[in-house]
Design an enzyme around this catalytic site. Structure first.
Site, PDB file in Angstrom:
ATOM      1  N   CYS A 131       0.839  -1.206   0.000  1.00  0.00           N
ATOM      2  CA  CYS A 131       0.000   0.000   0.000  1.00  0.00           C
ATOM      3  C   CYS A 131       0.874   1.256   0.000  1.00  0.00           C
ATOM      4  O   CYS A 131       1.453   1.619   1.029  1.00  0.00           O
ATOM      5  CB  CYS A 131      -0.908  -0.005   1.223  1.00  0.00           C
ATOM      6  SG  CYS A 131      -1.881   1.492   1.387  1.00  0.00           S
ATOM      7  N   CYS A 134      -0.487   4.132   2.256  1.00  0.00           N
ATOM      8  CA  CYS A 134      -0.254   3.930   3.696  1.00  0.00           C
ATOM      9  C   CYS A 134       1.215   4.168   4.051  1.00  0.00           C
ATOM     10  O   CYS A 134       1.518   4.776   5.066  1.00  0.00           O
ATOM     11  CB  CYS A 134      -0.609   2.509   4.118  1.00  0.00           C
ATOM     12  SG  CYS A 134      -2.041   1.824   3.333  1.00  0.00           S
ATOM     13  N   ASP A 135       2.121   3.657   3.243  1.00  0.00           N
ATOM     14  CA  ASP A 135       3.521   3.591   3.663  1.00  0.00           C
ATOM     15  C   ASP A 135       4.491   4.496   2.891  1.00  0.00           C
ATOM     16  O   ASP A 135       5.631   4.668   3.313  1.00  0.00           O
ATOM     17  CB  ASP A 135       4.013   2.136   3.555  1.00  0.00           C
ATOM     18  CG  ASP A 135       3.201   1.218   4.458  1.00  0.00           C
ATOM     19  OD1 ASP A 135       2.811   1.674   5.548  1.00  0.00           O
ATOM     20  OD2 ASP A 135       2.946   0.065   4.078  1.00  0.00           O
TER      21      ASP A 135
END
Ligand code: NAP
Length: 307
Positions: A131, A134-135
């Site tokens: 992701c 997200c990261d």
């Protein structure tokens, strides 16, 4: 007893919930975590109609949830453990209770495919990610590798270039699968570097990822690529284990339905990414969710004197 249970709170499940609740069916949507599904991991959606400037995955799904709840949809965070499904009786066993329902829509989505190479499991969450939204921000001014050549890989690679110092796109062929528009964006991004005809064979590191061992499939040459992050975007696997052995699945495990989203068992429908089909998009998921809810309503009309 519920009129309708919907499993999964992504765009397909939430749209089914909106239509069913608005049609005054007693509807319960069950979601393992919080509603949203995979779209939550998408930074920016620019091909969902009605948003000419684009919309963040989070905002889009939040609007869908609020709209469904406005019409009375009940959403509960419960993991479904097991299903017993026949034409006459449909039982849903969650981690905390057993619920009987007259109709069921499975909108449980899909999950990222894993590479299955050494180091992948060990470094997941420590440099290996599925992701970018997200990261990505964790890799500011660092080098990262993206594995895959489809729309997701190329789009997320361009997104990662916002943070990373360099983005290596490692693809097993010499041609991308991604659509032309997305390819052009990647080619015009100065931080992007393409590594063709190559697969990752091992992810190496200590407390976090330090690099990737690569193999050129044409020459057989092995190479070490020093990177701090590895983002894997090589497709998705369906969340269909609940109905394995109960419903017919295609060769990749996606649920087979007819054009009305109905499975082989009357009153059991599937919608969204978990369904066997050609195109997995928010736009297709919402259409299928609406159709499944409408057909569930018609099913309930048909059987109302028998259940
Ligand atoms: P995909 O289209 O199935 O692409 C998967 C990519 O991963 C392919 O390039 C494939 O290589 C590669 N791959 C598969 N297994 C691999 C392995 N074991 N090792 C190395 N590489 C591997 O998946 P996706 O990109 O996630 O897209 C899924 C669906 O969502 C598609 O329908 C796509 O169009 C859609 N989507 C659309 C958008 C958009 O419109 N903005 C954005 C994201 C996704 P090969 O090419 O050699 O097979």
């Amino acid at each position: 007893m519920e009129d309708l249970i919907i499993i999964g709170g992504g765009p397909a499940g939430l749209t089914a919930g909106l239509y069913a609740a608005r049609a005054k069916l007693k509807t319960l949507l069950l979601e393992r975590l919080a509603p949203g599904g995979q779209i939550l991991t998408t930074d920016w959606v620019e091909n969902y109609p009605g948003f000419p400037e684009g919309v963040s995955g989070y905002d889009l799904v939040d609007k869908m949830k609020r709209q469904a709840e406005k019409f009375g949809l009940t959403i509960e965070s419960q993991e479904v453990q097991r299903l017993e499904l026949t034409a006459e009786k449909k039982m849903v066993f969650t981690d905390s209770r057993t619920i009987e329902t007259k109709a069921l829509i499975i909108a449980s989505g899909a999950a990222p495919q894993k590479l299955g190479i050494e180091g992948e499991g060990l470094f997941t969450g420590k440099g290996v990610s599925y992701c970018a939204t997200c990261d990505g921000p964790f890799f500011r001014d660092q080098a990262v590798a993206v594995i895959g050549g489809g729309d997701t890989a190329v789009e997320e690679a361009v997104y990662l270039a916002r943070f990373a110092s360099r983005v290596y796109l490692v693809h097993r062929r010499d041609k991308l699968r991604a659509v032309q528009l997305i390819q052009e964006r990647a080619r015009s991004e100065p931080k992007m570097h393409f590594i063709w005809d190559t697969i990752a064979v091992k992810i190496v590191g200590d407390t976090g990822v330090k690099g990737l061992d690569l193999k050129n499939l044409k020459t057989g040459e092995m190479k070490h690529l020093p990177v701090e992050g590895v983002f894997v975007f090589i497709g998705y696997v369906p969340n269909s284990s609940l109905v394995k052995g109960i419903l017919p699945l295609d060769e990749w495990g996606f649920i087979k339905t007819d054009n009305d989203m109905e499975t082989e068992i009357p009153g059991v429908f599937a919608a969204g990414d978990v369904r066997s089909k050609a195109l997995r998009q928010v736009a297709t998921a919402v259409g299928e969710g609406a159709t499944a809810a409408y057909m569930a309503e018609r099913f309930l009309e048909r059987v109302k004197d028998n259940i």
